[in-house]
Design a protein around this motif. Sequence first.
Motif, PDB file in Angstrom:
ATOM      1  N   SER A  49       0.855  -1.181   0.000  1.00 40.82           N
ATOM      2  CA  SER A  49       0.000   0.000   0.000  1.00 40.82           C
ATOM      3  C   SER A  49       0.894   1.234   0.000  1.00 40.82           C
ATOM      4  O   SER A  49       2.064   1.176   0.388  1.00 40.82           O
ATOM      5  N   HIS A  59       1.617   0.371   5.066  1.00 36.47           N
ATOM      6  CA  HIS A  59       0.977  -0.319   6.181  1.00 36.47           C
ATOM      7  C   HIS A  59       0.559  -1.747   5.825  1.00 36.47           C
ATOM      8  O   HIS A  59       0.498  -2.617   6.692  1.00 36.47           O
ATOM      9  N   TYR A  60       0.252  -1.978   4.543  1.00 43.16           N
ATOM     10  CA  TYR A  60      -0.262  -3.282   4.118  1.00 43.16           C
ATOM     11  C   TYR A  60       0.561  -3.832   2.955  1.00 43.16           C
ATOM     12  O   TYR A  60       1.053  -3.077   2.107  1.00 43.16           O
ATOM     13  N   ILE A  98      -3.415 -10.591   2.374  1.00 46.12           N
ATOM     14  CA  ILE A  98      -3.065  -9.224   2.770  1.00 46.12           C
ATOM     15  C   ILE A  98      -2.535  -9.230   4.197  1.00 46.12           C
ATOM     16  O   ILE A  98      -3.203  -9.697   5.121  1.00 46.12           O
ATOM     17  N   HIS A 121      -1.181  -6.984   7.427  1.00 42.12           N
ATOM     18  CA  HIS A 121      -1.156  -5.657   8.055  1.00 42.12           C
ATOM     19  C   HIS A 121       0.226  -5.475   8.687  1.00 42.12           C
ATOM     20  O   HIS A 121       0.423  -5.686   9.879  1.00 42.12           O
TER      21      HIS A 121
END
Length: 218
Positions: A52, A56-57, A69, A71
């Motif tokens: 991202s 963050h991702y 995905i 985190h």
Amino acid sequence: MAERPQDMQWSPTEEVLAIALRTNIQIWNPFHNTSPLYQWELTATPITLNWSTDGHYLACAMCDPSISILHWSKLCHTNPVPPGPKELPALMRGFPGKVRRLAWADIPESDTSPMLAAATREVVAMWLLMPEKGWQSWMLDLHSQAVLDIAFQPKTGMLASASEDGWLILWQLGIEAMQVLDGAAEGFSCLAWHSSGQYLAAGGQQGELFVWSMVTDR
């Protein structure tokens, strides 16, 4: 490494490097460590990685087809404590075919609601992380042939999708089609936004090059 890397990508801050192997993904800080900071096992062979825009991702498209995905911003602060269920990678399934491209929305102040687009066959699958509800999905299905490339306009939620059907569609907030661009008789093959967001370039299947101004429409 015991396996051949399938893909790799630096995080936006360039502090860590994600490497996709055939059976797992490893996240390294190659400047300070001799072993991965984190590793997670995959359910299938990976196709592509995509961070991202805020780092963050981390998303990974796999050939089964599914998307995982992670985190990362939450997990990197908990090491070396083993991750709990909420920190484990989310797994998205139900795609009609192999995921060709991934793209994260670059929207200011969107830390709590990241948006991911995935090009698969003739549709674009959208995913939005909603507080208390988790990842919610919907499909953008106006294309009639394979979607070969997708990208969000910088600092906005407008998504561009390029297809073999000869349409390049602009989607407002990844929800509603607001404009269709054409000109490639045999279809589009790829696209790229200028960093200012004011220009959109696209390539055609017969070698054409198109550049549109988002200020003057052409």
